[in-house]
Enzyme design. Structure first.
Site, mmCIF file in Angstrom:
data_model
loop_
_atom_site.group_PDB
_atom_site.id
_atom_site.type_symbol
_atom_site.label_atom_id
_atom_site.label_comp_id
_atom_site.label_asym_id
_atom_site.label_seq_id
_atom_site.Cartn_x
_atom_site.Cartn_y
_atom_site.Cartn_z
ATOM 1 N N GLY A 1 36.464 40.740 30.734
ATOM 2 C CA GLY A 1 37.581 40.209 31.514
ATOM 3 C C GLY A 1 38.216 41.267 32.404
ATOM 4 O O GLY A 1 38.876 40.948 33.388
ATOM 5 N N CYS B 1 41.640 33.299 32.359
ATOM 6 C CA CYS B 1 40.522 32.954 31.463
ATOM 7 C C CYS B 1 41.004 32.423 30.105
ATOM 8 O O CYS B 1 40.482 31.420 29.588
ATOM 9 C CB CYS B 1 39.623 34.163 31.270
ATOM 10 S SG CYS B 1 40.527 35.704 31.048
ATOM 11 N N HIS C 1 36.134 35.164 24.914
ATOM 12 C CA HIS C 1 37.464 35.317 24.327
ATOM 13 C C HIS C 1 37.588 34.347 23.148
ATOM 14 O O HIS C 1 37.132 33.200 23.230
ATOM 15 C CB HIS C 1 38.555 34.934 25.329
ATOM 16 C CG HIS C 1 38.688 35.879 26.491
ATOM 17 N ND1 HIS C 1 38.087 37.112 26.554
ATOM 18 C CD2 HIS C 1 39.405 35.748 27.648
ATOM 19 C CE1 HIS C 1 38.420 37.701 27.702
ATOM 20 N NE2 HIS C 1 39.209 36.890 28.373
ATOM 21 N N THR D 1 29.879 41.508 44.173
ATOM 22 C CA THR D 1 29.218 42.545 43.374
ATOM 23 C C THR D 1 29.875 42.737 42.003
ATOM 24 O O THR D 1 29.389 43.500 41.188
ATOM 25 C CB THR D 1 29.267 43.900 44.119
ATOM 26 O OG1 THR D 1 30.635 44.123 44.500
ATOM 27 C CG2 THR D 1 28.395 43.883 45.357
ATOM 28 N N ASN E 1 34.381 34.004 28.718
ATOM 29 C CA ASN E 1 35.470 34.250 29.672
ATOM 30 C C ASN E 1 34.988 34.415 31.097
ATOM 31 O O ASN E 1 35.723 34.128 32.039
ATOM 32 C CB ASN E 1 36.271 35.488 29.237
ATOM 33 C CG ASN E 1 35.386 36.711 29.061
ATOM 34 O OD1 ASN E 1 34.439 36.684 28.268
ATOM 35 N ND2 ASN E 1 35.652 37.766 29.778
HETATM 36 P P1 A2P Z 1 32.861 46.582 45.247
HETATM 37 O O1 A2P Z 1 31.741 46.408 44.249
HETATM 38 O O2 A2P Z 1 32.358 46.845 46.625
HETATM 39 O O3 A2P Z 1 33.915 47.551 44.793
HETATM 40 P P2 A2P Z 1 34.989 43.846 38.956
HETATM 41 O O4 A2P Z 1 36.185 43.031 38.608
HETATM 42 O O5 A2P Z 1 33.779 43.511 38.162
HETATM 43 O O6 A2P Z 1 35.290 45.315 38.974
HETATM 44 O O7 A2P Z 1 34.618 43.461 40.507
HETATM 45 C C1 A2P Z 1 35.549 43.499 41.554
HETATM 46 C C2 A2P Z 1 34.917 42.934 42.830
HETATM 47 O O8 A2P Z 1 35.889 42.924 43.866
HETATM 48 C C3 A2P Z 1 33.754 43.740 43.363
HETATM 49 O O9 A2P Z 1 32.824 42.898 44.000
HETATM 50 C C4 A2P Z 1 34.432 44.652 44.383
HETATM 51 O O10 A2P Z 1 33.581 45.135 45.392
HETATM 52 C C5 A2P Z 1 35.418 43.675 44.977
HETATM 53 N N1 A2P Z 1 36.533 44.349 45.627
HETATM 54 C C6 A2P Z 1 37.469 45.144 45.045
HETATM 55 N N2 A2P Z 1 38.348 45.603 45.991
HETATM 56 C C7 A2P Z 1 37.951 45.077 47.171
HETATM 57 C C8 A2P Z 1 38.444 45.155 48.515
HETATM 58 N N3 A2P Z 1 39.525 45.882 48.816
HETATM 59 N N4 A2P Z 1 37.772 44.477 49.484
HETATM 60 C C9 A2P Z 1 36.692 43.747 49.173
HETATM 61 N N5 A2P Z 1 36.172 43.624 47.927
HETATM 62 C C10 A2P Z 1 36.806 44.272 46.931
#
Ligand code: A2P
Length: 340
Positions: free
Chosen positions: A164, A133, A246, A14, A319
């Site tokens: 990033g 990156c 970047h 996500t 990036n």
């Molecule tokens: P979620 O959307 O459920 O929070 P970004 O870097 O764009 O913020 O995205 C970080 C990604 O890593 C998202 O998909 C987020 O899910 C996921 N994520 C962050 N912490 C966890 C965790 N503890 N377990 C599983 N997925 C995680």
């Protein structure tokens, strides 16, 4: 074995990079047998599209990887540290976009245009690391120069996009910009200072030596990927109010005599690079041009007359794509075609 279909998991599906990973798998026509989209418990109930079909997001758990062949991770360092070993134990090779495993001597750190041979080392831990990156786009351009002239020292300054940092940072730049042009107050939630109409010489945390972790990552990762610890690298990394891509100002000093003209034609013939270097017509690499595609753009190539063997150049890449998702999917492709 080309032709084998792969069961793929995306951890962090996500997020900004995870989402792009799904698109890159689609665009690259990756031989997907099945796809599993994983995120935190917060995202359970959401659905994401892959090749026209909707897939429910599942909660990332220790047993999520049973029956999977490759997992693309982009869910933060702590998540990778905790879950990548479980995936590897279940026979699922991890391509990890976080910094958790990059400097582990038993984990290859790979940019497919530069060191694809390192992928073979994945058997040691079942994990392959995707570089930082800023490092990826840097080494794509440095590698042919190092091979031909031998690099002595690199001085790099980065101008890094907010994407990033993830989705929250994209929202912060958007919200702050909108607030400020409407003469409203704005909040700093993601960065310690306002990012809109500002430049922050601060990416990741500060180390006791005054450098940031991002700067040290660029130093160590560049040497590991180019497989040469003698190269001197020094970096200043700066966050700028740009959404995507970047940019880097790079000064390279070589052992052998070098010229801008030679480097231009060397890079013109390097896979993964597009030389955009026609200043008379105002043509040089731009963040807006690099965004949304996979090539590393190089321009402003010119001799550095202040040293015996030196050039300057300006390197720009998306990036989230080449700096993260595209590179991970390219690694997965080599793995699928040659090792699984
Ligand atoms: P979620 O959307 O459920 O929070 P970004 O870097 O764009 O913020 O995205 C970080 C990604 O890593 C998202 O998909 C987020 O899910 C996921 N994520 C962050 N912490 C966890 C965790 N503890 N377990 C599983 N997925 C995680």
């Amino acid at each position: 074995m080309p032709g084998k279909k792969i069961n793929v998991a995306v951890a962090g599906a996500t997020g900004a990079v995870g989402n792009q990973m799904i698109s890159c798998l689609e665009e690259a026509d990756f031989p997907v047998q099945s796809i599993k989209l994983l995120a935190s418990a917060r995202s359970v109930g959401r659905k994401l599209r892959f090749k026209g079909d909707l897939f429910a997001v599942e909660e990332l758990k220790e047993n999520s990887f049973k029956g999977m062949d490759i997992a693309l991770f982009s869910a933060g360092g702590g998540t990778s540290e905790r879950y990548a070993p479980h995936a590897a134990n279940d026979g699922c090779v991890v391509v990890d976009n976080s910094s958790a495993w990059r400097m582990d001597p038993d984990v290859p750190l790979v940019v497919p245009e530069v060191n694809p041979h390192a992928i073979a080392q994945y058997t040691k831990k079942g994990i392959i690391a995707n570089p930082n990156c800023s490092t990826i786009q840097l080494v794509v351009a440095l590698n042919p120069i190092h091979k031909k002239y031998g690099i002595q020292r690199v001085v790099v300054s980065t101008y890094q996009a907010v994407s990033g940092t993830g989705k929250k940072a994209i929202d912060e730049l958007f919200d702050q910009t909108r607030a400020l042009i409407n003469f409203l107050n704005c909040e700093n939630k993601v960065y310690p200072h306002r990012i809109a109409f500002n430049c922050l010489p601060h990416i990741d945390t500060f180390m006791p030596n005054g450098y940031t972790k991002e700067e040290i990552k660029m130093v160590n990762e560049t040497r590991k990927i180019l497989e040469d610890d003698t190269i001197g690298v020094t970096a200043t990394t700066v966050r700028v109010p740009v959404f995507h891509s970047h940019s880097e100002s790079v000064n390279v000093e070589t052992k052998d005599p070098i010229s801008a003209q030679e480097v231009r034609s060397l890079l013109e013939n390097t896979p993964g690079i597009k030389v955009v270097d026609d200043p008379e017509n105002n043509l040089y690499p731009l963040a807006t041009e690099a965004a949304g595609q996979d090539l590393t753009l190089v321009g402003r190539i010119r001799d550095d007359d202040s040293i015996a063997n030196g050039i300057n150049m300006w390197i720009v890449a998306d990036n989230i794509r080449k700096g993260a998702a595209t590179n991970a999917v390219q690694i997965a492709r080599v793995l699928a075609d040659n090792y699984l």
